[in-house]
Design an enzyme around this catalytic site. Structure first.
Site, mmCIF file in Angstrom:
data_model
loop_
_atom_site.group_PDB
_atom_site.id
_atom_site.type_symbol
_atom_site.label_atom_id
_atom_site.label_comp_id
_atom_site.label_asym_id
_atom_site.label_seq_id
_atom_site.Cartn_x
_atom_site.Cartn_y
_atom_site.Cartn_z
ATOM 1 N N LYS A 34 0.848 -1.272 -0.091
ATOM 2 C CA LYS A 34 0.042 -0.130 0.034
ATOM 3 C C LYS A 34 0.825 1.283 0.128
ATOM 4 O O LYS A 34 2.099 1.260 0.259
ATOM 5 C CB LYS A 34 -0.645 -0.012 1.186
ATOM 6 C CG LYS A 34 -0.414 -0.076 2.527
ATOM 7 C CD LYS A 34 -1.135 -0.147 3.559
ATOM 8 C CE LYS A 34 -0.510 -0.463 4.835
ATOM 9 N NZ LYS A 34 -1.157 0.078 6.063
ATOM 10 N N TYR A 254 16.566 29.276 7.527
ATOM 11 C CA TYR A 254 15.230 30.146 7.968
ATOM 12 C C TYR A 254 15.159 30.090 9.549
ATOM 13 O O TYR A 254 15.735 29.189 9.800
ATOM 14 C CB TYR A 254 14.119 29.474 7.351
ATOM 15 C CG TYR A 254 13.902 29.784 6.008
ATOM 16 C CD1 TYR A 254 13.727 31.104 5.508
ATOM 17 C CD2 TYR A 254 13.668 28.828 5.001
ATOM 18 C CE1 TYR A 254 13.363 31.082 4.096
ATOM 19 C CE2 TYR A 254 13.673 29.094 3.469
ATOM 20 C CZ TYR A 254 13.255 30.288 3.120
ATOM 21 O OH TYR A 254 13.079 30.439 1.856
HETATM 22 C C1 LIG Z 1 -3.584 -4.300 8.278
HETATM 23 C C2 LIG Z 1 -2.324 -4.336 8.202
HETATM 24 N N1 LIG Z 1 -1.379 -5.231 8.082
HETATM 25 C C3 LIG Z 1 -0.082 -5.389 7.905
HETATM 26 C C4 LIG Z 1 0.520 -3.928 7.731
HETATM 27 C C5 LIG Z 1 2.089 -4.262 7.528
HETATM 28 O O1 LIG Z 1 2.539 -3.505 8.675
HETATM 29 P P1 LIG Z 1 4.203 -3.374 8.757
HETATM 30 O O2 LIG Z 1 4.640 -2.475 7.709
HETATM 31 O O3 LIG Z 1 4.429 -2.700 10.102
HETATM 32 O O4 LIG Z 1 4.919 -4.491 8.519
HETATM 33 C C6 LIG Z 1 -0.203 -2.845 7.894
HETATM 34 C C7 LIG Z 1 0.442 -1.613 7.927
HETATM 35 O O5 LIG Z 1 -0.015 -0.534 8.514
HETATM 36 C C8 LIG Z 1 -1.638 -3.159 8.120
HETATM 37 O O6 LIG Z 1 -2.531 -2.095 8.285
#
Ligand SMILES: Cc1ncc(COP(=O)(O)O)c(C=O)c1O
Length: 364
Positions: A34, A254
């Site tokens: 994602k 700045y």
């Molecule tokens: C439902 C879920 N599973 C897995 C993950 C993966 O998490 P991580 O990047 O800590 O492995 C996330 C990320 O936020 C998540 O929301």
């Protein structure tokens, strides 16, 4: 050309994937891609992981991008769907859904389709974010049985609140809650994110869901990916664009946020918050220049930042600078900027030039 570049090492990505497979050897892997694969480039990352049995994304649009790029593996929508009208396209793209509240079940009931949708029932084992409360589960299981378009058997999932702190007993409590509330169900389970994979082996179950560790960073407080045999996938690099002398007592940048304690030399580096480097990084945040770490000095600007090269330096305009990556763990930079490595890679902006590297002859 402005030299601000994110170099993405696809061999490191595959190395991390294999490391995850060996840590969670009894589990199948859902690669979490994602947020543009945590800022690394969604389609490029997914294509470089042919052994991932499933991908997980947060939005339908991310999933469509993967399908358009030719990704054939199953894709899981971690938050399910947001609007009922999205369902036909979700089905057309053969996406799997997390179901986390009743309105989603109601919408699935109303859906007219011959296809069967794979769903993951999200159990809230204590995080109080998404998912059904334990006491709701018996009724929800019943409701799901009556929904024609849901493929049976369904799968179960839950998520950790604080697995990045191994001292926090809440992680074992969550595992126990998840197991206890679903023990009568002979179904596949998934619970472990990166932290759970590294430090909560009891939660590996049938499927693990690594995000951050795929990209080579560690979520565990006070550690880096290298402590777990991981390799950074992103190197954020730029070059020195100007060098200037600063007298003792003078400031740079700045707000006059830093004053020279001695006559010294600073280098201006072509990267700033407009590229995703955190503006709130403090004086002293490490920056790699010519094989050594030098401190960030003064406020980060939109297009550049300053580092103290020191009076004895031999650096030149055009010399390579690494903001984070193999020479300098993102976890260390994040700690100086009061943030976590997740936000660093996710924050790299579209104006940064992305370069993907891999060995030509790849092992199969
Ligand atoms: C439902 C879920 N599973 C897995 C993950 C993966 O998490 P991580 O990047 O800590 O492995 C996330 C990320 O936020 C998540 O929301």
């Amino acid at each position: 050309m402005r030299p601000t570049t994110a170099v993405i090492d696809l061999d490191a990505l595959r190395h991390n994937f294999k490391t995850i497979q060996s840590i969670a050897s009894g589990s199948r892997v859902i690669a979490v891609v994602k947020a543009d694969a945590y800022g690394h480039g969604l389609a490029k990352i997914a294509k470089a992981l042919p052994d991932a049995e499933m991908f997980a994304v947060a939005t339908p649009r991310e999933a469509y991008t993967l399908r358009k790029a030719g990704i054939q593996q199953p894709i899981l929508l971690l938050e399910g769907f947001f609007e009922e009208k999205e369902l036909p396209r979700i089905i057309e793209n053969d996406l799997q859904l997390v179901v986390h509240h009743s309105p989603q079940i109601d919408a699935l009931k109303r859906l007219e389709t011959d296809k069967k949708i794979h769903i993951w029932l999200k159990v809230d084992s204590g995080m109080n974010r998404l998912g059904f409360k334990v006491e709701e589960l018996p009724q929800i299981e019943q409701d799901l049985m009556d929904v024609e378009c849901i493929h049976k058997p369904i799968r179960l999932m839950s998520h950790f609140a604080s697995a990045d702190d191994p001292q926090d007993g809440f992680t074992s409590q969550q595992i126990e809650t998840f197991l206890k509330s679903t023990k009568h169900l002979v179904l596949e389970r998934s619970m472990a994110n990166s932290a759970g994979i590294l430090e909560a082996k009891a939660a590996h179950f049938d499927w693990v869901r690594p995000g951050l560790i795929l990209y080579g960073c560690s979520p565990m407080v006070g550690t880096t990916g290298a402590d777990y045999g991981l390799q950074p996938v992103m190197n954020l690099e730029s070059k020195i664009m100007s060098i200037r002398n600063v007298n003792k007592g003078e400031s740079t940048g700045y707000g006059r946020h830093w004053f020279a304690e001695k006559d010294t030399v600073i280098g201006l580096v072509a990267i700033g918050y407009g590229d995703g480097y955190p503006r709130h990084a403090k004086n002293g945040t490490p920056v790699w220049v010519n094989g050594r770490i030098v401190p960030l000095v003064g406020r980060v600007s939109m297009d550049m930042l300053a580092v103290e090269l020191g009076p004895e330096h031999s650096d030149k305009i055009g010399d390579r600078v690494v903001l984070w990556g193999k020479e300098l763990p993102a976890e260390k930079v994040a700690a100086h900027a009061d943030t976590i490595p997740y936000t660093l890679s996710c924050g790299v902006t579209g104006r940064v030039h992305f370069v993907y590297r891999e060995q030509k002859s790849r092992e199969s």
